[in-house]
Motif scaffolding. Sequence first.
Motif, PDB file in Angstrom:
ATOM      1  N   GLY A 283       0.790  -1.225   0.000  1.00 35.62           N
ATOM      2  CA  GLY A 283       0.000   0.000   0.000  1.00 35.62           C
ATOM      3  C   GLY A 283       0.819   1.270   0.000  1.00 35.62           C
ATOM      4  N   GLY A 284       1.893   1.289  -0.804  1.00 38.81           N
ATOM      5  CA  GLY A 284       2.654   2.515  -0.987  1.00 38.81           C
ATOM      6  C   GLY A 284       4.043   2.533  -0.393  1.00 38.81           C
ATOM      7  N   MET A 285       4.524   1.394   0.115  1.00 37.65           N
ATOM      8  CA  MET A 285       5.896   1.330   0.621  1.00 37.65           C
ATOM      9  C   MET A 285       6.841   1.150  -0.558  1.00 37.65           C
ATOM     10  SD  MET A 285       5.253  -1.149   3.919  1.00 37.65           S
ATOM     11  CE  MET A 285       6.931  -0.971   4.558  1.00 37.65           C
ATOM     12  N   ARG A 286       7.672   2.145  -0.811  1.00 38.75           N
ATOM     13  CA  ARG A 286       8.509   2.177  -2.015  1.00 38.75           C
ATOM     14  C   ARG A 286       9.801   1.388  -1.778  1.00 38.75           C
ATOM     15  NH1 ARG A 286       7.034   5.484  -5.929  1.00 38.75           N
ATOM     16  NH2 ARG A 286       9.180   5.895  -6.587  1.00 38.75           N
ATOM     17  N   ILE A 287       9.637   0.090  -1.655  1.00 39.13           N
ATOM     18  CA  ILE A 287      10.760  -0.786  -1.330  1.00 39.13           C
ATOM     19  C   ILE A 287      11.774  -0.841  -2.456  1.00 39.13           C
ATOM     20  CG2 ILE A 287       9.490  -2.817  -2.138  1.00 39.13           C
ATOM     21  CD1 ILE A 287      11.987  -2.752   0.789  1.00 39.13           C
ATOM     22  N   CYS A 288      11.308  -0.778  -3.709  1.00 37.95           N
ATOM     23  CA  CYS A 288      12.192  -0.784  -4.886  1.00 37.95           C
ATOM     24  C   CYS A 288      11.938   0.511  -5.661  1.00 37.95           C
ATOM     25  CB  CYS A 288      11.920  -2.001  -5.767  1.00 37.95           C
ATOM     26  SG  CYS A 288      12.166  -3.592  -4.960  1.00 37.95           S
ATOM     27  N   PRO A 289      12.341   1.658  -5.125  1.00 35.08           N
ATOM     28  CA  PRO A 289      11.875   2.947  -5.650  1.00 35.08           C
ATOM     29  C   PRO A 289      12.269   3.245  -7.081  1.00 35.08           C
ATOM     30  CG  PRO A 289      13.660   3.266  -4.080  1.00 35.08           C
ATOM     31  CD  PRO A 289      13.259   1.832  -3.982  1.00 35.08           C
ATOM     32  N   THR A 290      13.302   2.597  -7.606  1.00 32.72           N
ATOM     33  CA  THR A 290      13.717   2.875  -8.984  1.00 32.72           C
ATOM     34  C   THR A 290      13.205   1.832  -9.981  1.00 32.72           C
ATOM     35  OG1 THR A 290      15.824   1.702  -8.686  1.00 32.72           O
ATOM     36  CG2 THR A 290      15.793   4.058  -8.170  1.00 32.72           C
ATOM     37  N   ALA A 291      12.394   0.876  -9.507  1.00 33.30           N
ATOM     38  CA  ALA A 291      11.864  -0.147 -10.426  1.00 33.30           C
ATOM     39  C   ALA A 291      10.927   0.494 -11.437  1.00 33.30           C
ATOM     40  CB  ALA A 291      11.128  -1.225  -9.635  1.00 33.30           C
ATOM     41  N   ASP A 292      11.013   0.016 -12.673  1.00 32.88           N
ATOM     42  CA  ASP A 292      10.240   0.579 -13.789  1.00 32.88           C
ATOM     43  C   ASP A 292       9.619  -0.571 -14.577  1.00 32.88           C
ATOM     44  OD1 ASP A 292       9.257   1.756 -16.079  1.00 32.88           O
ATOM     45  OD2 ASP A 292      11.105   2.809 -16.598  1.00 32.88           O
ATOM     46  N   PRO A 293       8.277  -0.680 -14.605  1.00 32.34           N
ATOM     47  CA  PRO A 293       7.648  -1.797 -15.305  1.00 32.34           C
ATOM     48  C   PRO A 293       7.642  -1.665 -16.825  1.00 32.34           C
ATOM     49  CG  PRO A 293       5.975  -0.351 -14.408  1.00 32.34           C
ATOM     50  CD  PRO A 293       7.290   0.176 -13.923  1.00 32.34           C
ATOM     51  N   ALA A 294       8.558  -0.860 -17.347  1.00 32.07           N
ATOM     52  CA  ALA A 294       8.677  -0.736 -18.799  1.00 32.07           C
ATOM     53  C   ALA A 294      10.121  -0.825 -19.261  1.00 32.07           C
ATOM     54  CB  ALA A 294       8.073   0.594 -19.268  1.00 32.07           C
ATOM     55  N   ASP A 295      11.039  -1.247 -18.359  1.00 30.12           N
ATOM     56  CA  ASP A 295      12.449  -1.255 -18.753  1.00 30.12           C
ATOM     57  C   ASP A 295      12.998  -2.654 -19.018  1.00 30.12           C
ATOM     58  OD1 ASP A 295      12.704  -2.318 -16.211  1.00 30.12           O
ATOM     59  OD2 ASP A 295      14.035  -0.751 -15.441  1.00 30.12           O
ATOM     60  N   GLY A 296      12.157  -3.689 -18.878  1.00 31.55           N
ATOM     61  CA  GLY A 296      12.614  -5.050 -19.135  1.00 31.55           C
ATOM     62  C   GLY A 296      13.548  -5.611 -18.083  1.00 31.55           C
ATOM     63  N   LEU A 297      13.614  -4.946 -16.910  1.00 33.98           N
ATOM     64  CA  LEU A 297      14.517  -5.371 -15.847  1.00 33.98           C
ATOM     65  C   LEU A 297      13.775  -5.433 -14.515  1.00 33.98           C
ATOM     66  CD1 LEU A 297      17.586  -3.144 -16.783  1.00 33.98           C
ATOM     67  CD2 LEU A 297      17.379  -5.611 -17.179  1.00 33.98           C
ATOM     68  N   LEU A 298      14.386  -6.121 -13.564  1.00 34.02           N
ATOM     69  CA  LEU A 298      13.880  -6.190 -12.206  1.00 34.02           C
ATOM     70  C   LEU A 298      14.874  -5.524 -11.266  1.00 34.02           C
ATOM     71  CD1 LEU A 298      12.853  -9.953 -12.298  1.00 34.02           C
ATOM     72  CD2 LEU A 298      11.260  -8.013 -12.311  1.00 34.02           C
ATOM     73  N   ASP A 299      14.365  -4.915 -10.211  1.00 32.86           N
ATOM     74  CA  ASP A 299      15.225  -4.358  -9.166  1.00 32.86           C
ATOM     75  C   ASP A 299      15.185  -5.291  -7.962  1.00 32.86           C
ATOM     76  OD1 ASP A 299      15.285  -2.203 -10.910  1.00 32.86           O
ATOM     77  OD2 ASP A 299      15.139  -0.710  -9.309  1.00 32.86           O
ATOM     78  N   VAL A 300      16.350  -5.639  -7.429  1.00 37.46           N
ATOM     79  CA  VAL A 300      16.409  -6.390  -6.184  1.00 37.46           C
ATOM     80  C   VAL A 300      17.018  -5.484  -5.121  1.00 37.46           C
ATOM     81  CG1 VAL A 300      18.631  -7.470  -6.783  1.00 37.46           C
ATOM     82  CG2 VAL A 300      17.202  -8.481  -5.004  1.00 37.46           C
ATOM     83  N   VAL A 301      16.339  -5.415  -3.993  1.00 41.87           N
ATOM     84  CA  VAL A 301      16.800  -4.606  -2.857  1.00 41.87           C
ATOM     85  C   VAL A 301      16.992  -5.540  -1.678  1.00 41.87           C
ATOM     86  CG1 VAL A 301      16.161  -2.800  -1.215  1.00 41.87           C
ATOM     87  CG2 VAL A 301      15.686  -2.492  -3.647  1.00 41.87           C
ATOM     88  N   TYR A 302      18.137  -5.437  -1.025  1.00 43.19           N
ATOM     89  CA  TYR A 302      18.374  -6.300   0.120  1.00 43.19           C
ATOM     90  C   TYR A 302      19.099  -5.516   1.220  1.00 43.19           C
ATOM     91  CZ  TYR A 302      22.835  -6.975  -2.394  1.00 43.19           C
ATOM     92  OH  TYR A 302      24.012  -6.793  -3.076  1.00 43.19           O
ATOM     93  N   ALA A 303      18.745  -5.856   2.465  1.00 42.84           N
ATOM     94  CA  ALA A 303      19.387  -5.257   3.627  1.00 42.84           C
ATOM     95  C   ALA A 303      20.254  -6.302   4.293  1.00 42.84           C
ATOM     96  CB  ALA A 303      18.346  -4.723   4.611  1.00 42.84           C
ATOM     97  N   GLY A 304      21.450  -5.902   4.659  1.00 44.83           N
ATOM     98  CA  GLY A 304      22.421  -6.827   5.232  1.00 44.83           C
ATOM     99  C   GLY A 304      22.072  -7.252   6.649  1.00 44.83           C
ATOM    100  N   PRO A 305      23.042  -7.777   7.373  1.00 41.15           N
ATOM    101  CA  PRO A 305      22.775  -8.353   8.700  1.00 41.15           C
ATOM    102  C   PRO A 305      22.587  -7.279   9.768  1.00 41.15           C
ATOM    103  CG  PRO A 305      25.106  -8.523   8.187  1.00 41.15           C
ATOM    104  CD  PRO A 305      24.436  -7.966   6.957  1.00 41.15           C
ATOM    105  N   VAL A 306      21.443  -6.603   9.714  1.00 43.84           N
ATOM    106  CA  VAL A 306      21.148  -5.562  10.695  1.00 43.84           C
ATOM    107  C   VAL A 306      20.365  -6.157  11.859  1.00 43.84           C
ATOM    108  CG1 VAL A 306      21.146  -3.788   8.919  1.00 43.84           C
ATOM    109  CG2 VAL A 306      18.988  -4.864   9.577  1.00 43.84           C
ATOM    110  N   GLY A 307      20.409  -5.474  13.001  1.00 44.27           N
ATOM    111  CA  GLY A 307      19.663  -5.904  14.171  1.00 44.27           C
ATOM    112  C   GLY A 307      18.266  -5.327  14.197  1.00 44.27           C
ATOM    113  N   ARG A 308      17.531  -5.644  15.248  1.00 47.98           N
ATOM    114  CA  ARG A 308      16.138  -5.212  15.368  1.00 47.98           C
ATOM    115  C   ARG A 308      16.015  -3.694  15.370  1.00 47.98           C
ATOM    116  NH1 ARG A 308      15.997  -9.987  18.398  1.00 47.98           N
ATOM    117  NH2 ARG A 308      16.843  -8.959  20.246  1.00 47.98           N
ATOM    118  N   ALA A 309      16.856  -3.030  16.148  1.00 46.63           N
ATOM    119  CA  ALA A 309      16.747  -1.575  16.264  1.00 46.63           C
ATOM    120  C   ALA A 309      16.985  -0.894  14.918  1.00 46.63           C
ATOM    121  CB  ALA A 309      17.727  -1.046  17.310  1.00 46.63           C
TER     122      ALA A 309
END
Length: 317
Positions: A229-255
């Motif tokens: 509902g509007g969380m821009r997790i992959c903000p540069t993804a474009d459904p017309a560029d023939g590519l996928l964006d993968v976003v990943y966060a490393g080994p972060v803690g809870r805080a």
Amino acid sequence: MHAVTADDQLPGSVPAGRPGDGPVAVLANPTAGRGRYRGLLPAVLERLGAAGLPVRLLDAESVARAGAACRAAVAEGATALVTVGGDGTVHLALQAVAGTGVAFGPVPAGTGNDFAAGTGFPADPLDAVEVIAAALAAGRTRPADLARMTGVDGTVRWYGAVLAAGFDALVNERANRMSWPRGPRRYDLAILVELARLRPRRYLLRLDGEPVEVDGVLVAVGNCPSYGGGMRICPTADPADGLLDVVYAGPVGRATLVRIKPRVYQGSHLDHPMVHTRRARTIELVAEDIVGYADGERALPLPVTVTAVPGAVRLLR
């Protein structure tokens, strides 16, 4: 009917299509948006009918019957399939129209309308219907990419917005197993439980064949920019560029994760040094004990291969 594959077309190579003269099939989810659009359907049907084609409302009494009705409508020569609901309803319809050339129009009437927003439809449902009806009347469609997931057993699942394969997927999975409490509180409780259990997981990502090993807590693959509902997790993804964006966060803690998550709404989480983004045409995701959630719906367990398929859906825009 031949399904479009990533090898069939390159971005921008899909010729302009025109809807046919068959009926317009409409899949409406009566529970979408927690019922706040319950009275919308008559106006939607009236506006679609003004485009000059017969309009047929599909059986949506259950998910299984709705999916079967969508597939039957496409097989029987529907000109277009229009959904009235949120991303879950869109996801169901995409399984039927992907790669077929049958035109598709999403009327955003759910709690999450990320595919409609990501592909340029108005946020107001009646404004979106006007756009869809005008495209029908003019015989106009525009191609957009979809993501095709393939499981290890060969199962194929399409999605339009984002695949969640980390913390958010675990939260969804836990919430779906809980019978109490009901409503949004169940999701809130699932978040607290998964935060308490948070630990980095080992992922192997293959980005167009290039291996990347990640100890991560958050992994998402986007065809469109947002989910939830509007969380821009992959903000540069474009459904017309023939590519996928993968976003990943490393080994972060809870805080740290709690601090990063609110920034996702603006897409500013990419500025965090532990958050990374890459772009590829084909992404393999390998991890243990993760079920991916695509467009907010339970999809396939990892490992999966996700491929951008240019022009896999023709939008009524």
